[in-house]
Motif scaffolding. Structure first.
Motif, PDB file in Angstrom:
ATOM      1  N   MET A  81      31.960 -19.560  -8.285  1.00 22.50           N
ATOM      2  CA  MET A  81      32.987 -19.698  -7.301  1.00 22.50           C
ATOM      3  C   MET A  81      32.414 -20.150  -5.965  1.00 22.50           C
ATOM      4  SD  MET A  81      35.015 -16.273  -8.079  1.00 22.50           S
ATOM      5  CE  MET A  81      33.429 -15.522  -8.105  1.00 22.50           C
ATOM      6  N   LEU A  82      31.281 -19.602  -5.602  1.00 25.73           N
ATOM      7  CA  LEU A  82      30.694 -19.954  -4.324  1.00 25.73           C
ATOM      8  C   LEU A  82      30.257 -21.414  -4.302  1.00 25.73           C
ATOM      9  CD1 LEU A  82      30.614 -17.253  -2.808  1.00 25.73           C
ATOM     10  CD2 LEU A  82      28.274 -17.771  -2.337  1.00 25.73           C
ATOM     11  N   PHE A  83      29.719 -21.887  -5.428  1.00 23.22           N
ATOM     12  CA  PHE A  83      29.253 -23.268  -5.462  1.00 23.22           C
ATOM     13  C   PHE A  83      30.423 -24.239  -5.419  1.00 23.22           C
ATOM     14  CE2 PHE A  83      25.754 -20.977  -7.642  1.00 23.22           C
ATOM     15  CZ  PHE A  83      24.822 -21.166  -6.650  1.00 23.22           C
ATOM     16  N   ARG A  84      31.578 -23.828  -5.948  1.00 22.97           N
ATOM     17  CA  ARG A  84      32.763 -24.685  -5.877  1.00 22.97           C
ATOM     18  C   ARG A  84      33.274 -24.836  -4.459  1.00 22.97           C
ATOM     19  NH1 ARG A  84      36.512 -22.130 -10.468  1.00 22.97           N
ATOM     20  NH2 ARG A  84      35.077 -22.362 -12.188  1.00 22.97           N
ATOM     21  N   SER A  85      33.115 -23.803  -3.656  1.00 21.23           N
ATOM     22  CA  SER A  85      33.679 -23.828  -2.310  1.00 21.23           C
ATOM     23  C   SER A  85      32.776 -24.536  -1.304  1.00 21.23           C
ATOM     24  CB  SER A  85      33.972 -22.408  -1.842  1.00 21.23           C
ATOM     25  OG  SER A  85      32.787 -21.659  -1.772  1.00 21.23           O
ATOM     26  N   GLN A  86      31.537 -24.818  -1.647  1.00 21.49           N
ATOM     27  CA  GLN A  86      30.643 -25.498  -0.713  1.00 21.49           C
ATOM     28  C   GLN A  86      31.075 -26.941  -0.538  1.00 21.49           C
ATOM     29  OE1 GLN A  86      26.540 -25.094  -1.787  1.00 21.49           O
ATOM     30  NE2 GLN A  86      26.544 -22.890  -1.503  1.00 21.49           N
ATOM     31  N   GLY A  87      31.132 -27.376   0.726  1.00 23.34           N
ATOM     32  CA  GLY A  87      31.520 -28.745   1.028  1.00 23.34           C
ATOM     33  C   GLY A  87      33.013 -28.940   1.182  1.00 23.34           C
ATOM     34  N   LEU A  88      33.813 -27.962   0.824  1.00 26.87           N
ATOM     35  CA  LEU A  88      35.264 -28.069   0.962  1.00 26.87           C
ATOM     36  C   LEU A  88      35.686 -27.695   2.381  1.00 26.87           C
ATOM     37  CD1 LEU A  88      36.595 -26.338  -2.283  1.00 26.87           C
ATOM     38  CD2 LEU A  88      36.543 -28.771  -1.790  1.00 26.87           C
ATOM     39  N   PRO A  89      36.848 -28.185   2.814  1.00 25.99           N
ATOM     40  CA  PRO A  89      37.408 -27.650   4.059  1.00 25.99           C
ATOM     41  C   PRO A  89      37.663 -26.154   3.902  1.00 25.99           C
ATOM     42  CG  PRO A  89      38.516 -29.672   3.435  1.00 25.99           C
ATOM     43  CD  PRO A  89      37.613 -29.316   2.295  1.00 25.99           C
ATOM     44  N   ALA A  90      37.512 -25.413   4.990  1.00 23.09           N
ATOM     45  CA  ALA A  90      37.570 -23.954   4.918  1.00 23.09           C
ATOM     46  C   ALA A  90      38.910 -23.443   4.398  1.00 23.09           C
ATOM     47  CB  ALA A  90      37.271 -23.363   6.292  1.00 23.09           C
ATOM     48  N   LEU A  91      40.007 -24.047   4.841  1.00 26.47           N
ATOM     49  CA  LEU A  91      41.322 -23.583   4.396  1.00 26.47           C
ATOM     50  C   LEU A  91      41.552 -23.901   2.919  1.00 26.47           C
ATOM     51  CD1 LEU A  91      43.456 -24.497   7.522  1.00 26.47           C
ATOM     52  CD2 LEU A  91      42.434 -22.307   6.908  1.00 26.47           C
ATOM     53  N   GLU A  92      41.014 -25.024   2.449  1.00 28.96           N
ATOM     54  CA  GLU A  92      41.132 -25.375   1.035  1.00 28.96           C
ATOM     55  C   GLU A  92      40.281 -24.446   0.175  1.00 28.96           C
ATOM     56  OE1 GLU A  92      40.213 -29.205  -1.839  1.00 28.96           O
ATOM     57  OE2 GLU A  92      40.650 -29.532   0.280  1.00 28.96           O
ATOM     58  N   ALA A  93      39.092 -24.095   0.647  1.00 26.68           N
ATOM     59  CA  ALA A  93      38.235 -23.153  -0.077  1.00 26.68           C
ATOM     60  C   ALA A  93      38.897 -21.787  -0.151  1.00 26.68           C
ATOM     61  CB  ALA A  93      36.880 -23.043   0.604  1.00 26.68           C
ATOM     62  N   GLN A  94      39.598 -21.403   0.907  1.00 26.29           N
ATOM     63  CA  GLN A  94      40.319 -20.131   0.909  1.00 26.29           C
ATOM     64  C   GLN A  94      41.445 -20.156  -0.118  1.00 26.29           C
ATOM     65  OE1 GLN A  94      41.839 -19.234   4.800  1.00 26.29           O
ATOM     66  NE2 GLN A  94      41.663 -17.041   4.475  1.00 26.29           N
ATOM     67  N   ALA A  95      42.128 -21.286  -0.261  1.00 20.70           N
ATOM     68  CA  ALA A  95      43.194 -21.414  -1.250  1.00 20.70           C
ATOM     69  C   ALA A  95      42.640 -21.384  -2.670  1.00 20.70           C
ATOM     70  CB  ALA A  95      43.971 -22.705  -1.014  1.00 20.70           C
ATOM     71  N   VAL A  96      41.475 -22.002  -2.881  1.00 18.42           N
ATOM     72  CA  VAL A  96      40.852 -21.994  -4.207  1.00 18.42           C
ATOM     73  C   VAL A  96      40.454 -20.574  -4.603  1.00 18.42           C
ATOM     74  CG1 VAL A  96      38.791 -22.726  -5.484  1.00 18.42           C
ATOM     75  CG2 VAL A  96      40.061 -24.372  -4.127  1.00 18.42           C
ATOM     76  N   LEU A  97      39.872 -19.836  -3.655  1.00 16.48           N
ATOM     77  CA  LEU A  97      39.442 -18.468  -3.947  1.00 16.48           C
ATOM     78  C   LEU A  97      40.627 -17.528  -4.167  1.00 16.48           C
ATOM     79  CD1 LEU A  97      36.504 -18.134  -1.433  1.00 16.48           C
ATOM     80  CD2 LEU A  97      36.333 -18.184  -3.919  1.00 16.48           C
ATOM     81  N   ALA A  98      41.787 -17.860  -3.599  1.00 14.39           N
ATOM     82  CA  ALA A  98      42.959 -16.998  -3.738  1.00 14.39           C
ATOM     83  C   ALA A  98      43.512 -16.997  -5.159  1.00 14.39           C
ATOM     84  CB  ALA A  98      44.041 -17.428  -2.756  1.00 14.39           C
ATOM     85  N   VAL A  99      43.282 -18.060  -5.930  1.00 12.94           N
ATOM     86  CA  VAL A  99      43.847 -18.142  -7.277  1.00 12.94           C
ATOM     87  C   VAL A  99      42.864 -17.714  -8.371  1.00 12.94           C
ATOM     88  CG1 VAL A  99      45.498 -19.923  -6.649  1.00 12.94           C
ATOM     89  CG2 VAL A  99      43.261 -20.588  -7.504  1.00 12.94           C
ATOM     90  N   VAL A 100      41.614 -17.440  -8.005  1.00 23.04           N
ATOM     91  CA  VAL A 100      40.628 -17.013  -8.998  1.00 23.04           C
ATOM     92  C   VAL A 100      40.809 -15.517  -9.258  1.00 23.04           C
ATOM     93  CG1 VAL A 100      38.166 -16.808  -9.501  1.00 23.04           C
ATOM     94  CG2 VAL A 100      39.014 -18.790  -8.268  1.00 23.04           C
ATOM     95  N   PRO A 101      41.033 -15.106 -10.513  1.00 27.61           N
ATOM     96  CA  PRO A 101      41.335 -13.695 -10.803  1.00 27.61           C
ATOM     97  C   PRO A 101      40.096 -12.829 -11.024  1.00 27.61           C
ATOM     98  CG  PRO A 101      41.601 -14.972 -12.786  1.00 27.61           C
ATOM     99  CD  PRO A 101      41.201 -15.937 -11.696  1.00 27.61           C
ATOM    100  N   VAL A 140      33.012 -25.635   4.792  1.00 23.67           N
ATOM    101  CA  VAL A 140      32.021 -24.674   4.323  1.00 23.67           C
ATOM    102  C   VAL A 140      30.712 -25.432   4.138  1.00 23.67           C
ATOM    103  CG1 VAL A 140      31.411 -23.038   2.522  1.00 23.67           C
ATOM    104  CG2 VAL A 140      33.793 -23.307   3.193  1.00 23.67           C
ATOM    105  N   LYS A 141      29.759 -25.183   5.023  1.00 21.03           N
ATOM    106  CA  LYS A 141      28.463 -25.875   4.951  1.00 21.03           C
ATOM    107  C   LYS A 141      27.601 -25.284   3.849  1.00 21.03           C
ATOM    108  CE  LYS A 141      24.653 -27.350   7.878  1.00 21.03           C
ATOM    109  NZ  LYS A 141      24.092 -27.300   9.236  1.00 21.03           N
TER     110      LYS A 141
END
Length: 95
Positions: free
Chosen positions: A1-21, A52-53
């Motif tokens: 999950m963390l590797f997926r969120s790297q490089g994404l805009p912060a709000l988009e990464a927050q949305a991605v993490l919200a749907v992971v169960p 997310v740097k």
């Protein structure tokens, strides 16, 4: 999950993490939300411009405990903890 969120805009990464169960996704999402709030309040940055740097999970302290074992012995248990580090960037500064 963390590797997926790297490089994404912060709000988009927050949305991605919200749907992971997974529980780990909830903990990382909470840390990301805190990092966004810190960037807005301390550095006067807009949340829309943050990306997310890097996102790293490092080893933390270990609590050493004992559990009762067979024939009156004590079995060691190690309760491990982690440190979650999320670095946000606005694309303009080097930090």
């Amino acid at each position: 999950m963390l590797f997926r969120s790297q490089g994404l805009p912060a709000l988009e990464a927050q949305a991605v993490l919200a749907v992971v169960p997974r529980k780990s996704a909830r903990v990382v999402a909470k840390t990301l939300k805190s990092a966004i709030a810190n960037a807005e309040n301390n550095n006067n940055l807009a949340a829309d411009s943050l990306t997310v740097k890097s996102a790293i999970i490092e080893n933390g302290p270990v609590l050493k405990r004992f559990k009762a074992g067979a024939r009156g012995t004590a079995m060691p248990r190690r309760r491990k903890m982690s440190h979650i580090r999320i670095i946000l960037s606005d694309g303009e500064t080097n930090s």
